[in-house]
Design a protein around this motif. Structure first.
Motif, PDB file in Angstrom:
ATOM      1  N   VAL A 198     -29.966 -26.331  80.453  1.00  0.00           N
ATOM      2  CA  VAL A 198     -28.675 -26.816  79.947  1.00  0.00           C
ATOM      3  C   VAL A 198     -28.392 -28.215  80.493  1.00  0.00           C
ATOM      4  O   VAL A 198     -27.924 -29.109  79.778  1.00  0.00           O
ATOM      5  CB  VAL A 198     -27.539 -25.843  80.342  1.00  0.00           C
ATOM      6  N   ALA A 199     -28.719 -28.432  81.778  1.00  0.00           N
ATOM      7  CA  ALA A 199     -28.462 -29.735  82.399  1.00  0.00           C
ATOM      8  C   ALA A 199     -29.323 -30.830  81.765  1.00  0.00           C
ATOM      9  O   ALA A 199     -28.832 -31.928  81.494  1.00  0.00           O
ATOM     10  CB  ALA A 199     -28.744 -29.657  83.899  1.00  0.00           C
ATOM     11  N   ILE A 200     -30.591 -30.533  81.493  1.00  0.00           N
ATOM     12  CA  ILE A 200     -31.472 -31.568  80.939  1.00  0.00           C
ATOM     13  C   ILE A 200     -31.049 -31.906  79.510  1.00  0.00           C
ATOM     14  O   ILE A 200     -31.172 -33.045  79.057  1.00  0.00           O
ATOM     15  CB  ILE A 200     -32.959 -31.133  80.981  1.00  0.00           C
ATOM     16  N   ARG A 201     -30.480 -30.927  78.807  1.00  0.00           N
ATOM     17  CA  ARG A 201     -29.973 -31.194  77.457  1.00  0.00           C
ATOM     18  C   ARG A 201     -28.670 -31.983  77.516  1.00  0.00           C
ATOM     19  O   ARG A 201     -28.392 -32.823  76.678  1.00  0.00           O
ATOM     20  CB  ARG A 201     -29.752 -29.867  76.720  1.00  0.00           C
ATOM     21  N   ILE A 254     -43.421 -33.086  74.202  1.00  0.00           N
ATOM     22  CA  ILE A 254     -43.215 -31.648  73.986  1.00  0.00           C
ATOM     23  C   ILE A 254     -43.632 -30.938  75.263  1.00  0.00           C
ATOM     24  O   ILE A 254     -44.763 -31.103  75.732  1.00  0.00           O
ATOM     25  CB  ILE A 254     -44.041 -31.140  72.782  1.00  0.00           C
ATOM     26  N   VAL A 255     -42.716 -30.177  75.852  1.00  0.00           N
ATOM     27  CA  VAL A 255     -43.006 -29.441  77.085  1.00  0.00           C
ATOM     28  C   VAL A 255     -42.960 -27.958  76.770  1.00  0.00           C
ATOM     29  O   VAL A 255     -41.936 -27.430  76.342  1.00  0.00           O
ATOM     30  CB  VAL A 255     -41.987 -29.784  78.202  1.00  0.00           C
ATOM     31  N   LYS A 256     -44.083 -27.286  76.986  1.00  0.00           N
ATOM     32  CA  LYS A 256     -44.183 -25.844  76.725  1.00  0.00           C
ATOM     33  C   LYS A 256     -43.758 -25.085  77.976  1.00  0.00           C
ATOM     34  O   LYS A 256     -44.135 -25.448  79.088  1.00  0.00           O
ATOM     35  CB  LYS A 256     -45.632 -25.509  76.342  1.00  0.00           C
ATOM     36  N   GLU A 257     -42.958 -24.025  77.806  1.00  0.00           N
ATOM     37  CA  GLU A 257     -42.423 -23.205  78.895  1.00  0.00           C
ATOM     38  C   GLU A 257     -41.727 -24.063  79.948  1.00  0.00           C
ATOM     39  O   GLU A 257     -42.042 -24.048  81.137  1.00  0.00           O
ATOM     40  CB  GLU A 257     -43.534 -22.348  79.512  1.00  0.00           C
ATOM     41  N   ALA A 258     -40.746 -24.836  79.481  1.00  0.00           N
ATOM     42  CA  ALA A 258     -40.022 -25.774  80.352  1.00  0.00           C
ATOM     43  C   ALA A 258     -39.184 -25.050  81.400  1.00  0.00           C
ATOM     44  O   ALA A 258     -38.868 -25.625  82.449  1.00  0.00           O
ATOM     45  CB  ALA A 258     -39.117 -26.677  79.506  1.00  0.00           C
ATOM     46  N   TYR A 297     -38.807 -32.505  73.446  1.00  0.00           N
ATOM     47  CA  TYR A 297     -38.591 -31.109  73.074  1.00  0.00           C
ATOM     48  C   TYR A 297     -38.988 -30.234  74.257  1.00  0.00           C
ATOM     49  O   TYR A 297     -40.161 -30.189  74.635  1.00  0.00           O
ATOM     50  CB  TYR A 297     -39.446 -30.733  71.857  1.00  0.00           C
ATOM     51  N   PHE A 298     -38.014 -29.544  74.858  1.00  0.00           N
ATOM     52  CA  PHE A 298     -38.276 -28.615  75.954  1.00  0.00           C
ATOM     53  C   PHE A 298     -38.207 -27.202  75.384  1.00  0.00           C
ATOM     54  O   PHE A 298     -37.143 -26.745  74.953  1.00  0.00           O
ATOM     55  CB  PHE A 298     -37.248 -28.801  77.073  1.00  0.00           C
ATOM     56  N   THR A 299     -39.335 -26.519  75.344  1.00  0.00           N
ATOM     57  CA  THR A 299     -39.401 -25.224  74.669  1.00  0.00           C
ATOM     58  C   THR A 299     -39.594 -24.088  75.671  1.00  0.00           C
ATOM     59  O   THR A 299     -40.081 -24.291  76.781  1.00  0.00           O
ATOM     60  CB  THR A 299     -40.557 -25.200  73.647  1.00  0.00           C
ATOM     61  N   TYR A 300     -39.193 -22.876  75.250  1.00  0.00           N
ATOM     62  CA  TYR A 300     -39.415 -21.675  76.063  1.00  0.00           C
ATOM     63  C   TYR A 300     -39.849 -20.555  75.130  1.00  0.00           C
ATOM     64  O   TYR A 300     -39.549 -20.557  73.930  1.00  0.00           O
ATOM     65  CB  TYR A 300     -38.148 -21.293  76.829  1.00  0.00           C
ATOM     66  N   ARG A 301     -40.575 -19.577  75.675  1.00  0.00           N
ATOM     67  CA  ARG A 301     -41.114 -18.501  74.850  1.00  0.00           C
ATOM     68  C   ARG A 301     -40.017 -17.590  74.335  1.00  0.00           C
ATOM     69  O   ARG A 301     -39.046 -17.307  75.038  1.00  0.00           O
ATOM     70  CB  ARG A 301     -42.109 -17.675  75.676  1.00  0.00           C
ATOM     71  N   LYS A 302     -40.207 -17.118  73.113  1.00  0.00           N
ATOM     72  CA  LYS A 302     -39.195 -16.250  72.499  1.00  0.00           C
ATOM     73  C   LYS A 302     -39.032 -14.941  73.267  1.00  0.00           C
ATOM     74  O   LYS A 302     -37.948 -14.394  73.338  1.00  0.00           O
ATOM     75  CB  LYS A 302     -39.588 -15.938  71.050  1.00  0.00           C
ATOM     76  N   ASP A 303     -40.134 -14.431  73.812  1.00  0.00           N
ATOM     77  CA  ASP A 303     -40.085 -13.113  74.446  1.00  0.00           C
ATOM     78  C   ASP A 303     -39.774 -13.181  75.941  1.00  0.00           C
ATOM     79  O   ASP A 303     -39.834 -12.182  76.636  1.00  0.00           O
ATOM     80  CB  ASP A 303     -41.419 -12.387  74.241  1.00  0.00           C
ATOM     81  N   ARG A 304     -39.483 -14.370  76.450  1.00  0.00           N
ATOM     82  CA  ARG A 304     -39.223 -14.508  77.888  1.00  0.00           C
ATOM     83  C   ARG A 304     -37.717 -14.573  78.140  1.00  0.00           C
ATOM     84  O   ARG A 304     -37.006 -15.364  77.526  1.00  0.00           O
ATOM     85  CB  ARG A 304     -39.902 -15.764  78.449  1.00  0.00           C
ATOM     86  N   LEU A 358     -34.927 -15.889  80.371  1.00  0.00           N
ATOM     87  CA  LEU A 358     -34.783 -16.947  81.368  1.00  0.00           C
ATOM     88  C   LEU A 358     -33.852 -16.501  82.491  1.00  0.00           C
ATOM     89  O   LEU A 358     -32.833 -15.860  82.249  1.00  0.00           O
ATOM     90  CB  LEU A 358     -34.205 -18.213  80.718  1.00  0.00           C
ATOM     91  N   GLY A 359     -34.224 -16.857  83.716  1.00  0.00           N
ATOM     92  CA  GLY A 359     -33.349 -16.593  84.847  1.00  0.00           C
ATOM     93  C   GLY A 359     -32.137 -17.513  84.803  1.00  0.00           C
ATOM     94  O   GLY A 359     -32.110 -18.505  84.069  1.00  0.00           O
ATOM     95  N   GLU A 360     -31.114 -17.190  85.615  1.00  0.00           N
ATOM     96  CA  GLU A 360     -29.872 -17.974  85.582  1.00  0.00           C
ATOM     97  C   GLU A 360     -30.117 -19.425  85.987  1.00  0.00           C
ATOM     98  O   GLU A 360     -29.620 -20.354  85.346  1.00  0.00           O
ATOM     99  CB  GLU A 360     -28.841 -17.340  86.523  1.00  0.00           C
TER     100      GLU A 360
END
Length: 899
Positions: A668-671, A621-625, A650-657, A659-661
């Motif tokens: 997307v690439a890692i998925r 599990i990676v937080k703020e991937a 699981y690569f996760t990111y914060r709901k309120d952040r 993401l830059g392009e």
């Protein structure tokens, strides 16, 4: 589910009543069922509290009562390792079935023979499972010498009787003894000890083949027509014959339909991040001018490259001797069968080491593909020649792991291996430094500590650099000084764009490992918003199956808070922390305890990123991937899935952040790249996102953007060959123009990407012998071949045979074939004479501009049937190509295919 189904069902409901069910360790099964039910109930409670679920949506899962009732309706057989009887099992359902694992005889046939005599006296049937025929015969002969009347049987049925000793083909990990059944099974591993495991051989692909996956909507480069946008595979009917074409849109309303057999002329456009490329115009001179400019630029760069090569050639290094007897012993001790790629890489590295010119080789291979074993063999070779070896690792933990591996592999040889890292006390480090200076230490493994000024070698011969991209500029400058006259081997799973580019255009020698590990599954990868419910489920599920978890967050200041939060979510989990700011002894102890399974979850920073190998960890599990680089994410995912169990990332990111392009593209690439062997694809996507960078000057980036990375590399390789005075190998692209429906219908392969993959494989084939394997694969994956696909394979075979002769075009005139040969054809005079004799007055040889033609008159019946037409062509091409083929073979083909 409750919206759609009124009642839930389990796997048991699909089994017919009366079917036998085997339950392994029923008491443990009951515990797991209750644990899962408890976990699901907690999850639903959390979702209800968060307002993400309605009470009516609660789905009651099957508990132990449901399972027990289902088992009672069927024949149940219970297996248990311990002689205990759970209360829910009736005594009449208990069958005593004692057994014990087989001992290992380690090649001692005398001891095995004595044991077989005892088994026969007690009335047991003895089965010896041996895989190879030659070894079966050897064992049979040796046992007879020891007075045992054994016999060989392909099938065991009818032969497993009291007192019989049967040698049979088979492969199991270990044997067993069942006294109650009077049965003994002994495996090859029990008899001879650890054997090398057979590996499936994978065919090596083209260097760029893994990188060029094209999807609908991608920008592509056609070698002759320039940059366009790929719109997919499109069927067209011309002259009453249906075929498929690749549709590419160019500037304005221009469209190009590319025949599927010319898919090799198209590559995905990789030009760097930023604005999309400008589309070329069909028929104009713009693309030719752009290509001409780049050709001129790469010619200049090729001159600089040659100067670089000359400087490298001028430096004289140490030429290592040939392999010793110990080298062979050391390599034979490797407990796996080497892959074809590993063997090739080892040979290339040894050849470099035995040359006077200092080696500078990049070994590219995905995570877990056996790079370390290749490095071990190179290190052993260097030490056997009296030279010292230094191995540079990016992290202290990885250095320690490499040290443990080297110690284990070199245990039986007089080789002194040491580690130089912050895990060692200052006194221990001083002892290692003194040993290096005196030549007492043969191999030193360490972090950038090895690059410091106080480290002096007595006679350094080989430098191994693991993941060079992880070292900074200052470290690389020190490396450059060290590598002037020392052999250097660089290991990388995801080389940085600059390194990858240098290897592809020939500036660095490169060996590639592309064969995946045995019994390895791709890691199931999820990219999603951070969710406490999901985290708890993922951790709990891994703990239930006895595994461990990596939880990665790359901010040391918040790790304590993260660990505490995780403890609240999963109270049963034993959690330990690890990060680079801990004291050396604390970090080392934490890692050792985790490796020894004293903890379930390691909450850590990215210190685990490189090379760490703990097979029991199968959830990450990676937080703020989104804050991490693409290669970094890929390396982290490589820490799980290193056994034969399914792993999850699981690569996760914060709901309120927001993401830059670039961050979004990385996630997307890692998925997207989840299959085994995606390291090169990741490196190429990194190149696409970040650009190729400064190779020998910033101006090159503009040229790459103008024509795309793939075409740029091709032009560069041609320019380098030209500057060296080498002849560029010419590949003849044969065009087959026949009124034959040769394509893959949507009813056979509906997925456009899979269809394109098959077209690309057919277009890239250079040997007709590869076609039966692809045909078998198609039947296996999609079913029996429809007529158009059979024709497609036949056309591919004709194209391969024609390409080997230098034929540019095959077409059909009224009642005759026309074969146009270019001036650089490979047809011999003997073949022409033989063809004239074979076909007599039906064949003509006609001179033409820039080559000549062969025209063959054919029967009208042959024209009506596509299969007969293609068969006739195949016979003609074989007769022109292969004069060593026995005449009766040609005759047999003629008799079966041509009137």
């Amino acid at each position: 589910l409750p919206y759609f189904y009124r009642e839930f069902v389990t796997l048991m409901d699909y089994l017919p009543v009366g079917a036998p069910v085997l339950t392994v360790d029923p008491a443990r099964v009951k515990e797991v069922v209750e644990s899962v039910l408890r976990e699901r109930t907690e999850t639903y409670t959390d979702l209800l509290d968060q307002g993400r679920l309605l009470p009516s949506q609660f789905l009651g899962y099957a508990g132990w009562d449901h399972m027990k009732k289902a088992l009672s309706l069927r024949q149940s057989i219970y297996f248990s390792l311990l002689p205990r009887q759970p209360r829910f099992i009736k005594p009449q359902n208990i069958v005593s079935f004692p057994g014990k694992p087989m001992q290992s005889f380690l090649g001692n046939i005398k001891m095995l023979s004595e044991q077989i005599h005892q088994w026969r006296k007690s009335g047991c049937a003895v089965v010896l499972l041996v895989s190879a025929r030659q070894r079966q015969q050897q064992l049979l002969a040796v046992l007879k010498d020891h007075g045992i009347d054994a016999f060989f049987a392909n099938f065991l049925e009818g032969h497993v009787r009291s007192g019989n000793v049967v040698i049979a083909p088979g492969n199991m990990r270990g044997g067993f003894e069942l006294p109650g059944c009077r049965l003994v099974v002994v495996t090859e591993a029990d008899i001879f000890g650890q054997r090398k495991k057979p590996r499936k051989e994978w065919k090596r692909s083209e260097r760029l083949a893994p990188f060029v996956d094209i999807k609908t909507g991608d920008y592509v480069v056609h070698v002759n027509h320039g940059i366009g946008r790929y719109l997919g595979v499109s069927p067209l009917t011309i002259g009453g014959v249906q075929k498929e074409y690749l549709l590419v849109k160019y500037a304005g309303e221009d469209k190009l339909y590319v025949p599927v057999d010319q898919v090799g002329l198209i590559q995905k456009y990789l030009g760097g991040e930023g604005e999309p490329p400008r589309l070329s115009s069909l028929g104009g001179a713009e693309w030719a001018r752009a290509k001409g400019k780049v050709k001129e630029a790469v010619r200049e760069m090729a001159g600089e490259l040659l100067a670089l090569y000359a400087a490298r050639e001028a430096v004289s290094g140490y030429a290592f001797g040939k392999d010793t007897v110990w080298q062979k012993e050391f390599e034979d001790a490797f407990p796996y069968e080497e892959t074809v790629d590993q063997l090739r890489a080892i040979e290339e590295i040894k050849a470099d080491m035995e040359c006077r010119k200092p080696m500078d080789r990049l070994l590219c291979g995905d995570v877990g593909y056996g790079k370390t074993e290749v490095a071990l063999r190179a290190a052993f070779k260097a030490v056997m020649d009296g030279k010292q070896v230094a191995m540079l690792a990016p992290t202290t933990i990885l250095a320690q792991q490499h040290y443990n591996t080297f110690q284990e592999r070199f245990a039986n040889y007089p080789v002194n291996v040491e580690v130089l890292s912050r895990f060692r006390t200052p006194r221990e480090q001083r002892q290692v430094l003194q040993g290096l200076g005196r030549g007492v230490v043969d191999i030193v493994i360490g972090t950038h500590r090895i690059l410091q000024e106080d480290v002096r070698f007595n006679d350094l011969g080989l430098l191994i650099v693991d993941e060079e991209q992880r070292f900074g500029v200052a470290h690389k400058e020190r490396l450059k000084m060290m590598r002037k006259d020392v052999d250097v081997l660089t290991l990388s799973a995801t080389p940085i764009p600059r390194t990858l580019h240098m290897s592809l255009v020939g500036m660095r020698d490169t060996s590639i490992l592309e064969t995946p590990p045995e019994d390895r599954y791709p890691v199931q990868t999820y990219v999603l918003e951070e969710d406490p419910v999901l985290i708890r489920e993922a951790v709990s599920r891994e703990l239930i199956r006895g595994g461990q978890v990596f939880f990665v967050y790359n901010r040391v200041a918040d790790l304590n808070r993260i660990a505490a939060r995780l403890k609240d979510l999963v109270p049963d989990a034993r959690i330990v922390m690890g990060h680079g700011q801990m004291r050396e002894d604390e970090l080392e102890q934490a890692m050792l305890d985790f490796m020894n399974r004293e903890f379930d979850v390691l909450v850590c920073t990215t210190i685990i990123e490189n090379g760490l190998d703990i097979p029991n960890v199968n959830t990450l599990i990676v937080k703020e991937a989104g804050m991490m680089g693409l290669a970094q994410l890929y390396q982290l995912r490589g820490r799980v899935g290193r056994s034969n169990r399914q792993a999850y990332a699981y690569f996760t990111y914060r709901k309120d952040r927001v993401l830059g392009e670039a961050a979004e593209k990385r996630l997307v690439a890692i998925r997207e790249f989840t299959e085994l062997g995606s390291g090169f694809k990741i490196a190429m996507r990194d190149l696409e996102i970040r650009g190729a960078g400064n190779i020998l000057g910033a101006q090159q980036h503009g040229h790459i953007a103008a024509v795309g990375f793939d075409l740029y590399c091709r032009l560069m390789e041609e320019a380098v060959r030209e500057a060296r005075g080498e002849e560029t190998p010419k590949k003849v692209e044969t065009t087959v123009e026949l009124p034959v429906e040769a394509y893959i219908p949507d009813t056979y392969i509906p997925d456009a990407n899979q269809k394109l993959e098959i077209y690309k494989r057919l277009a890239g084939m250079t040997a007709a012998d590869d076609l039966p394997e692809l045909e078998d694969e198609l039947v296996d994956r999609f079913g029996d071949l429809p007529g158009p696909v059979q024709n497609l394979l036949a056309v591919a075979k004709v194209r391969v045979l024609a390409g080997q002769l230098g034929i540019k075009t095959i077409s059909l005139l009224p009642s005759q074939f026309r074969l146009f040969f270019g001036s650089d054809h490979l047809l011999t005079g003997e073949a022409l004479v033989a063809a004239g004799r074979q076909y007599q007055n039906r064949i003509k040889f006609v001179e033409a501009a820039e080559g000549f033609e062969i025209k063959l008159r054919i029967d009208g019946d042959c024209l009506q049937e596509p299969a007969a037409m293609l068969d006739a062509l195949e016979i003609l091409l074989l007769s022109l190509q292969d004069r060593d083929r026995p005449e009766n073979d040609i005759g047999r083909l003629q008799a079966s295919k041509i009137k």
